[in-house]
Design an enzyme around this catalytic site. Structure first.
Site, short mmCIF file in Angstrom:
data_model
loop_
_atom_site.label_atom_id
_atom_site.label_comp_id
_atom_site.label_asym_id
_atom_site.label_seq_id
_atom_site.Cartn_x
_atom_site.Cartn_y
_atom_site.Cartn_z
N ARG A 132 -32.55 -17.46 22.45
CA ARG A 132 -31.13 -17.82 22.62
C ARG A 132 -30.36 -16.87 21.85
O ARG A 132 -29.04 -16.70 22.11
CB ARG A 132 -30.91 -19.16 21.67
CG ARG A 132 -31.51 -20.20 22.25
CD ARG A 132 -31.17 -21.64 21.40
NE ARG A 132 -32.24 -22.73 21.82
CZ ARG A 132 -32.57 -23.78 21.11
NH1 ARG A 132 -32.24 -23.76 19.86
NH2 ARG A 132 -32.97 -24.87 21.69
N ASP A 163 -41.67 -22.01 20.63
CA ASP A 163 -41.22 -23.24 20.65
C ASP A 163 -40.40 -23.37 21.89
O ASP A 163 -40.32 -22.47 22.79
CB ASP A 163 -40.64 -23.52 19.40
CG ASP A 163 -39.08 -23.08 19.27
OD1 ASP A 163 -38.60 -22.52 20.13
OD2 ASP A 163 -38.33 -23.57 18.29
N HIS A 164 -39.77 -24.47 22.12
CA HIS A 164 -38.90 -24.84 23.35
C HIS A 164 -37.81 -24.13 23.52
O HIS A 164 -37.18 -23.94 24.53
CB HIS A 164 -38.60 -26.26 23.27
CG HIS A 164 -37.75 -26.46 21.92
ND1 HIS A 164 -38.47 -26.79 20.47
CD2 HIS A 164 -36.52 -26.73 21.95
CE1 HIS A 164 -37.63 -27.22 20.04
NE2 HIS A 164 -36.58 -27.35 20.43
N ARG A 199 -45.95 7.77 2.41
CA ARG A 199 -45.33 6.83 1.59
C ARG A 199 -44.94 5.45 2.08
O ARG A 199 -44.63 4.75 1.06
CB ARG A 199 -43.95 7.96 1.33
CG ARG A 199 -42.89 7.71 2.53
CD ARG A 199 -41.72 8.67 2.26
NE ARG A 199 -40.59 8.41 3.37
CZ ARG A 199 -40.76 9.16 4.36
NH1 ARG A 199 -41.69 9.99 4.76
NH2 ARG A 199 -39.80 9.20 5.13
N HIS A 200 -44.96 5.39 3.30
CA HIS A 200 -44.98 3.87 3.88
C HIS A 200 -45.99 3.09 3.45
O HIS A 200 -45.60 1.71 3.31
CB HIS A 200 -44.63 4.08 5.39
CG HIS A 200 -43.35 4.96 5.84
ND1 HIS A 200 -42.17 4.75 5.25
CD2 HIS A 200 -43.56 6.10 6.33
CE1 HIS A 200 -41.34 5.63 5.80
NE2 HIS A 200 -42.02 6.65 6.53
N CYS A 242 -38.77 -18.20 18.74
CA CYS A 242 -38.11 -19.56 18.95
C CYS A 242 -36.70 -19.25 19.20
O CYS A 242 -36.13 -18.34 19.98
CB CYS A 242 -38.31 -20.12 17.48
SG CYS A 242 -37.34 -19.34 16.13
N GLY A 243 -35.95 -20.45 18.89
CA GLY A 243 -34.42 -20.33 19.30
C GLY A 243 -33.71 -18.94 19.04
O GLY A 243 -33.15 -18.12 19.54
N THR A 244 -33.94 -18.77 17.76
CA THR A 244 -33.42 -17.40 17.09
C THR A 244 -34.25 -16.42 16.68
O THR A 244 -33.97 -15.13 16.33
CB THR A 244 -32.46 -17.90 15.75
OG1 THR A 244 -33.59 -18.46 14.89
CG2 THR A 244 -31.47 -18.70 16.05
N GLY A 245 -35.56 -16.86 16.44
CA GLY A 245 -36.42 -15.83 15.93
C GLY A 245 -36.81 -16.00 14.38
O GLY A 245 -37.60 -15.68 13.95
N VAL A 246 -35.72 -16.51 13.85
CA VAL A 246 -35.68 -16.63 12.53
C VAL A 246 -36.85 -17.63 12.09
O VAL A 246 -37.45 -17.40 10.93
CB VAL A 246 -34.29 -17.22 12.10
CG1 VAL A 246 -34.30 -17.49 10.50
CG2 VAL A 246 -33.26 -16.04 12.37
N ARG A 276 -45.28 1.63 -0.04
CA ARG A 276 -44.47 0.61 0.02
C ARG A 276 -44.94 -0.91 0.57
O ARG A 276 -44.69 -1.55 0.07
CB ARG A 276 -43.16 1.05 0.66
CG ARG A 276 -42.60 2.19 0.04
CD ARG A 276 -41.46 3.08 0.66
NE ARG A 276 -41.05 4.26 -0.17
CZ ARG A 276 -40.38 5.32 0.55
NH1 ARG A 276 -40.31 5.22 1.67
NH2 ARG A 276 -39.92 6.18 -0.35
N HIS A 291 -42.70 2.13 9.73
CA HIS A 291 -42.52 2.21 8.07
C HIS A 291 -42.89 0.72 7.57
O HIS A 291 -43.36 1.01 6.44
CB HIS A 291 -40.84 2.30 8.02
CG HIS A 291 -40.40 3.56 8.22
ND1 HIS A 291 -39.06 3.84 7.84
CD2 HIS A 291 -40.86 4.67 8.85
CE1 HIS A 291 -38.75 5.10 8.16
NE2 HIS A 291 -39.94 5.61 8.93
N ASN A 292 -43.18 -0.35 8.33
CA ASN A 292 -43.35 -1.30 7.57
C ASN A 292 -44.76 -1.91 7.82
O ASN A 292 -45.12 -3.10 7.51
CB ASN A 292 -42.06 -2.65 7.70
CG ASN A 292 -40.97 -1.81 7.51
OD1 ASN A 292 -40.02 -1.91 8.50
ND2 ASN A 292 -40.71 -1.46 6.31
C1 RB5 Z 1 -34.82 -25.40 17.51
O1 RB5 Z 1 -33.63 -26.06 18.02
C2 RB5 Z 1 -34.46 -24.33 16.59
O2 RB5 Z 1 -34.14 -24.59 15.40
C3 RB5 Z 1 -35.60 -23.16 16.86
O3 RB5 Z 1 -35.99 -22.54 17.95
C4 RB5 Z 1 -35.36 -21.93 15.94
O4 RB5 Z 1 -33.99 -21.13 16.27
C5 RB5 Z 1 -35.28 -22.11 14.39
O5 RB5 Z 1 -35.18 -21.03 13.92
#
Ligand code: RB5
Length: 150
Positions: free
Chosen positions: A109, A8-9, A132-133, A65-69, A136, A98-99
């Site tokens: 970011r 994303d941006h 074993r992996h 993305c910003g956090t990858g989360v 799992r 392993h995964n």
């Molecule tokens: C976008 O602002 C931000 O929320 C996205 O890039 C990401 O970090 C979400 O997890």
């Protein structure tokens, strides 16, 4: 290998660095992401990478993305995807060994370009160790399939 990349941006600059580096490592890159700071929603970007991996169009994926989360959460909703968020190389390597992670996620970011390249190198060079992996990982996929474990 063929590597699908999406973003994303919040990670378009990191994406360019990582794309170039993955090509330098000798892989082919398919760019599904956005190439500017214009705001887009990360779930659709993650879905493109996940679909490319599941269809076999790509061997592995990198989603940013910003956090990858957020993008990792979106990728992990696609059956068969094991996406991992990493901000250091050790976990990246282990996530393959392993995964059997098939998508690497990072935050534009969170990690800078040099750290991002180290993470990608460890991830792409590592191989799933099976044994074993495998048992799992099969259990993870059973939970995905049935909602429980036998
Ligand atoms: C976008 O602002 C931000 O929320 C996205 O890039 C990401 O970090 C979400 O997890």
């Amino acid at each position: 290998m063929k590597i699908a990349i999406g973003n994303d941006h919040g990670a378009y600059e990191l994406k360019f660095e990582i794309m170039k580096y993955v090509e330098e490592l000798g892989h082919e890159v398919i760019n599904f992401g956005v190439d500017s700071a214009e705001s887009v929603d990360y779930p659709a970007q993650g879905l493109k990478v996940a679909n490319a991996v599941i269809s076999g169009e790509a061997d592995l994926g990198i989603a940013l993305c910003g956090t990858g989360v957020g993008i990792s959460m979106a990728c992990n909703k696609v059956k068969g995807i094991r996406a991992v968020v990493c901000s250091e190389p050790f976990s990246a390597k282990m996530s393959r060994e392993h995964n059997n992670a098939n998508i690497l996620c990072m935050g534009g970011r969170v990690v800078g370009p040099e750290l991002g390249k180290m993470i990608v190198k460890e991830w792409l060079n590592a191989e799933f160790q099976g044994g074993r992996h495998q048992r799992r990982v099969n259990q993870i996929m059973e939970i995905e399939e049935t909602g429980t474990l036998k």
